[in-house]
Design an enzyme around this catalytic site. Sequence first.
Site: not given
Length: 497
Positions: A228, A416, A473
């Site tokens: 991320s 994601d 994710h």
Amino acid sequence: MTSLSLIKISFALSLFFFLLPSSSSSRLSFTTIKNHDQSLTTSYPQSQTERLLRSFNLFPEDLVNIIDNEPGFTPGSLVEKKFSFLAASGSSVEDLGHHAGYYSLPHSKAARMFYFFFESRANKDDPVVIWLSGGPGCSSSIALFYENGPFKLANNLSLVWDDYGWDKASNILFVDQPTGTGFSYTSDESDIRTNEEGVSNDLYDFLQAFFKEHPQFSKNDFFITGESYAGHYIPALASRVHKGNKAKEGIPINLKGFAIGNGLTNPELQYPAFTDYAVDKGLITKEDQDKINKLIPNCEQATKSCQTNGGNSCLQAYKACQSIFESILSIAGDINYYDVRKKCEGSLCYDFSNAVTFLNDRTVKAAIGVKNLKFVSCSRTVYNAMLNDWMKNLEVDIPSLLDDGIRMLVYAGEEDLICNWLGNSRWVHAMKWSGQKGFESATSVKFVVDGAAAGDLTSHGPLSFLKVYKAGHMVPMDQPKAALQMLKNWMGGELAA
């Protein structure tokens, strides 16, 4: 599998833990804990941070850990203790090699960085891996308990050994950073970092202290990993370590590679990919895309201005580009934008609140050297402080790392939206380095795990890109077996098309 309830942990901890040394640097005598919602930026991103916290079902009581009148700060000191959450399994503290500690950051007024360190379950000569979570401002302990740590945290607050924890192939560090994240704290607001220079210097100082404390691991291969917003942290730290090695600063760190999972690294190329990804996934129509795409030129222009001018122009770029993402969500509704296969039911996308409950337990905190301090799962203050860093392009130092033989893996779960595989693929393919043409012409092959295709892999020289099937994710959470195999192959130099 051995599980241990929180009640049993309380008993086990009382038997298997020792106190920190009675020195000024080891006392954690917290006084007033303040909720500082600092005025480092405008209030614009509040809705975004609220969504981040709501989507993970994380509601920290404190926005950041700022401690008033905290005594005994000794810059550069590292205080660590061994512990065992799974002592009832029959393993001793020494057998497990589990550590937790605080490092007093030397380039700060009073900042202390918290970390977990787990020695390899296989071989202590395995590589040392550091894991950095994103946010910015979300604790790496979330990954520890729900992604790739030694154990999982079940709904009844029991702990179970994880068959696919990354400690099965590495000696792994989970660090709460930047300052104010998780159990990391300070008594001076000026220690809250606002850019990658501050972040990477803090982490480099920590690694120097860590390898001094654990010299037996200093010769091991070293890899930087995370996901991320760590798409910013990871290349910044890799560059800082490589430069430190070249300048012969301190202890040489045997950096072999860095891996970015569903990261934000080059926003200028990643934001325009949102609508293409959303159309492909059926989240919006082609007509919707045509309308939203009118926002892209302003986003691209503002992002270029951010790279040149910095400061407030970066906040303006954030606003301009986030409007693309927000427009998609206004049409797509209550999807889980970390995994578009799922819906956000009510206020929930994922429920990581058990980790907050577990880590705020008094006995657990005592075991790992944390006293009257509340665990901040995701800090709104840290998030806001890093907003002028958000739109920066962290690809810039990567080509020199690749040219010096440092390996990079970019992997992304295909489901994601927020840091989607398409945007990541685009910046990786567009990156100018000596092997760019070879990478662009490389043939994609299947990444196979136990005889089944688990992803699409493209590799050339030190660079690999992997799209992971059936993952959102958080790839290690959704596809733990594939993630562990990916790590093993990559660290062993065997992740090649």
